[in-house]
Design a protein around this motif. Structure first.
Motif, short mmCIF file in Angstrom:
data_model
loop_
_atom_site.label_atom_id
_atom_site.label_comp_id
_atom_site.label_asym_id
_atom_site.label_seq_id
_atom_site.Cartn_x
_atom_site.Cartn_y
_atom_site.Cartn_z
N LEU A 1 0.85 -1.18 0.00
CA LEU A 1 0.00 0.00 0.00
C LEU A 1 0.89 1.25 0.00
O LEU A 1 1.93 1.28 0.66
N GLU B 1 -3.56 -2.33 7.77
CA GLU B 1 -2.82 -1.91 6.58
C GLU B 1 -1.32 -1.83 6.86
O GLU B 1 -0.50 -2.25 6.04
N GLN C 1 -6.85 -4.48 -6.32
CA GLN C 1 -7.18 -3.65 -5.17
C GLN C 1 -8.21 -4.35 -4.29
O GLN C 1 -8.13 -4.30 -3.06
N THR C 2 -9.17 -5.02 -4.92
CA THR C 2 -10.21 -5.72 -4.16
C THR C 2 -9.62 -6.88 -3.37
O THR C 2 -9.97 -7.07 -2.20
N SER D 1 -7.72 -5.41 -0.40
CA SER D 1 -8.65 -4.89 0.61
C SER D 1 -9.32 -6.01 1.40
O SER D 1 -9.44 -5.94 2.63
N ASN D 2 -9.75 -7.05 0.69
CA ASN D 2 -10.39 -8.18 1.37
C ASN D 2 -9.40 -8.91 2.28
O ASN D 2 -9.77 -9.34 3.39
N HIS E 1 -8.98 -6.79 5.38
CA HIS E 1 -10.19 -6.79 6.21
C HIS E 1 -10.42 -8.12 6.91
O HIS E 1 -10.74 -8.17 8.11
N ASP F 1 -6.47 -7.31 9.59
CA ASP F 1 -7.12 -6.56 10.66
C ASP F 1 -7.24 -7.40 11.93
O ASP F 1 -6.97 -6.94 13.04
#
Length: 229
Positions: free
Chosen positions: A118, A126, A212-213, A216-217, A220, A224
């Motif tokens: 990122l 992140e 990107q998806t 992000s997944n 998440h 996280d």
């Protein structure tokens, strides 16, 4: 590249480095310095450091073996250009490796199968993603150090006719893998500082929305939670 039977084992070995899941390779490019090839196309081989070179793409495994190599592009070529025109990209595009991924630096566009750092991590997940990504991807940088120390001819400057350079580079990669398989001791030899593209002078690649998806997944649903533990 790894066979389907090797994927789980290699992924587990990468996971043991920093707990990054589903990785089967770290990808990057390294410059092999050469003397000026001369002729009308000579300037294509001058890289951003002003050195004549080949820009050589490799994918390595957790044991620093070179699993894939592309050695035919002049030093002025960008890393993402080399990858976008490679057979290995076609293999991943066809879905041969399922949800397994490669890790690459920010010189590559993010794809569903090629995850990049990122640019501006903010949340704990992140930040952990970037930290884990960098530590895992470092295997390819380490492979260059070992490879070039063992074969100083590619760590300094190749002074060969151009039609022999590609064969010599690939041959040293094969011999490097044999040495890794045999656990031969690593030579302690000086090698020139790595010649790398200065990414600060290169426009950021446009990331694929699917890439990107996926990132992000992954953050998440995995990083996280990992950061919260």
């Amino acid at each position: 590249m790894p066979t389907n039977e090797e994927l789980e084992s290699i992924s587990c070995q990468f996971y043991d480095i920093a707990r990054f899941p589903k990785v089967i390779g770290a990808i990057d490019c390294t410059h092999i310095a050469i003397v000026s090839p001369g002729g009308e196309t000579a300037e294509l081989y001058r890289n951003r450091k002003g050195v004549f070179s080949y820009n050589v793409q490799t994918i390595c495994d957790p044991n620093l073996k070179i699993r894939n190599i592309v050695c035919r592009w002049p030093g002025g070529s960008h890393d993402s250009t080399i990858f976008n025109n490679s057979n290995v990209k076609e293999i991943f595009e066809r879905g041969q490796y399922g949800d397994y991924v490669l890790l690459g630096d920010s010189g590559y566009p993010a794809e569903r199968y090629l995850l990049t750092p990122l640019r501006n991590p903010v949340t704990p997940g992140e930040i952990l993603y970037n930290k884990t990504h960098i530590k895992t991807r470092n295997t390819v940088e380490r492979s260059y150090g070992v490879w070039k120390r063992r074969f100083p001819c590619i760590g300094s400057k190749l002074r060969l006719k151009q039609n022999r350079i590609e064969a010599v580079v690939v041959a040293t990669a094969v011999l490097h893998n044999i040495c890794r398989t045999r656990n031969d001791p690593e030579p302690d030899l000086p090698v020139q500082i790595e010649i790398r593209n200065d990414e600060s002078n290169v426009p950021n690649s446009i990331d694929n929305r699917n890439g990107q998806t996926v990132i992000s997944n992954l953050i998440h649903h995995y990083f996280d939670r990992l950061a919260a533990d």
